[in-house]
Scaffold this motif. Structure first.
Motif, mmCIF file in Angstrom:
data_model
loop_
_atom_site.group_PDB
_atom_site.id
_atom_site.type_symbol
_atom_site.label_atom_id
_atom_site.label_comp_id
_atom_site.label_asym_id
_atom_site.label_seq_id
_atom_site.Cartn_x
_atom_site.Cartn_y
_atom_site.Cartn_z
ATOM 1 N N GLY A 10 -5.778 1.374 -0.575
ATOM 2 C CA GLY A 10 -4.330 1.463 -0.504
ATOM 3 C C GLY A 10 -3.665 1.245 0.836
ATOM 4 O O GLY A 10 -2.861 0.336 1.002
ATOM 5 N N LYS A 11 -3.989 2.088 1.822
ATOM 6 C CA LYS A 11 -3.311 1.983 3.115
ATOM 7 C C LYS A 11 -3.635 0.660 3.801
ATOM 8 O O LYS A 11 -2.749 0.011 4.370
ATOM 9 N N ALA A 12 -4.882 0.230 3.723
ATOM 10 C CA ALA A 12 -5.279 -1.041 4.333
ATOM 11 C C ALA A 12 -4.574 -2.209 3.651
ATOM 12 O O ALA A 12 -4.158 -3.167 4.312
ATOM 13 N N ILE A 13 -4.410 -2.120 2.332
ATOM 14 C CA ILE A 13 -3.701 -3.174 1.601
ATOM 15 C C ILE A 13 -2.233 -3.214 2.028
ATOM 16 O O ILE A 13 -1.671 -4.297 2.231
ATOM 17 N N ALA A 14 -1.621 -2.055 2.190
ATOM 18 C CA ALA A 14 -0.223 -2.008 2.623
ATOM 19 C C ALA A 14 -0.046 -2.680 3.984
ATOM 20 O O ALA A 14 0.873 -3.472 4.186
ATOM 21 N N VAL A 15 -0.953 -2.383 4.927
ATOM 22 C CA VAL A 15 -0.878 -3.008 6.261
ATOM 23 C C VAL A 15 -1.166 -4.501 6.153
ATOM 24 O O VAL A 15 -0.471 -5.321 6.765
ATOM 25 N N ALA A 16 -2.175 -4.872 5.367
ATOM 26 C CA ALA A 16 -2.520 -6.291 5.213
ATOM 27 C C ALA A 16 -1.325 -7.077 4.666
ATOM 28 O O ALA A 16 -1.035 -8.179 5.140
ATOM 29 N N LYS A 83 1.209 -3.701 17.057
ATOM 30 C CA LYS A 83 0.834 -2.286 17.084
ATOM 31 C C LYS A 83 1.876 -1.450 16.360
ATOM 32 O O LYS A 83 1.539 -0.575 15.553
ATOM 33 N N GLN A 84 3.148 -1.714 16.643
ATOM 34 C CA GLN A 84 4.231 -0.970 15.997
ATOM 35 C C GLN A 84 4.234 -1.193 14.489
ATOM 36 O O GLN A 84 4.448 -0.259 13.712
ATOM 37 N N LEU A 85 3.988 -2.424 14.068
ATOM 38 C CA LEU A 85 3.948 -2.741 12.645
ATOM 39 C C LEU A 85 2.834 -1.967 11.941
ATOM 40 O O LEU A 85 3.046 -1.379 10.877
ATOM 41 N N ILE A 86 1.659 -1.947 12.541
ATOM 42 C CA ILE A 86 0.528 -1.235 11.948
ATOM 43 C C ILE A 86 0.816 0.263 11.874
ATOM 44 O O ILE A 86 0.645 0.892 10.822
ATOM 45 N N VAL A 87 1.251 0.841 12.986
ATOM 46 C CA VAL A 87 1.515 2.284 13.030
ATOM 47 C C VAL A 87 2.604 2.662 12.025
ATOM 48 O O VAL A 87 2.461 3.629 11.267
ATOM 49 N N GLU A 90 1.271 2.321 8.366
ATOM 50 C CA GLU A 90 0.353 3.413 8.032
ATOM 51 C C GLU A 90 1.099 4.734 7.896
ATOM 52 O O GLU A 90 0.813 5.517 6.982
ATOM 53 N N LEU A 91 2.064 4.986 8.768
ATOM 54 C CA LEU A 91 2.854 6.216 8.686
ATOM 55 C C LEU A 91 3.664 6.254 7.393
ATOM 56 O O LEU A 91 3.725 7.284 6.709
ATOM 57 N N ASP A 92 4.289 5.127 7.040
ATOM 58 C CA ASP A 92 5.042 5.044 5.792
ATOM 59 C C ASP A 92 4.127 5.318 4.596
ATOM 60 O O ASP A 92 4.498 6.026 3.667
ATOM 61 N N TRP A 93 2.923 4.743 4.628
ATOM 62 C CA TRP A 93 1.964 4.954 3.545
ATOM 63 C C TRP A 93 1.581 6.439 3.449
ATOM 64 O O TRP A 93 1.614 7.022 2.369
ATOM 65 N N ASP A 94 1.236 7.029 4.594
ATOM 66 C CA ASP A 94 0.843 8.442 4.604
ATOM 67 C C ASP A 94 1.996 9.334 4.157
ATOM 68 O O ASP A 94 1.787 10.290 3.412
#
Length: 105
Positions: A10-16, A83-87, A90-94
């Motif tokens: 899930g989280k990795a897919i969201a970032v991808a 970096k900002q996009l990834i963080v 991931e924060l939005d997902w969490d």
């Protein structure tokens, strides 16, 4: 849209998906490529650059964006934005996962 590796969760897919929307492409498994040894951890991802190509890696999946044809590209600025996009993603997902779990109780 590019097919994502079946093993990503899930989280990795969201970032991808966020990376792909930002112009990155899924290249395949990291082990199939010569990846820069100077990688920086950002959340669950590793990022690095080599001659105006930025790589983002998670769970063996390699995503890349080529800036060689971009004139006046500030690669350091692009890395900071990545970096900002990834963080943020991931924060939005969490946050979304936690909200869903809290609402069950």
């Amino acid at each position: 849209m590019t097919d994502l590796p079946c093993w990503l969760k899930g989280k990795a897919i969201a970032v991808a998906e966020a990376l792909i929307a930002d112009g990155f492409c899924y290249c395949g498994e990291e082990e199939e490529f010569c990846v820069n040894q100077h990688l920086e951890a950002v959340g669950d991802w590793l990022i690095g650059n080599w001659h105006y190509v930025i790589d983002a890696i998670t769970d063996g999946a390699l995503f890349s964006k080529d800036y060689n044809d971009s004139e006046d590209c500030d690669i350091n600025k692009e890395i900071e934005q990545l970096k900002q996009l990834i963080v943020k993603t991931e924060l939005d997902w969490d946050s979304c996962i936690n909200e869903g779990q809290l609402s069950l109780f």
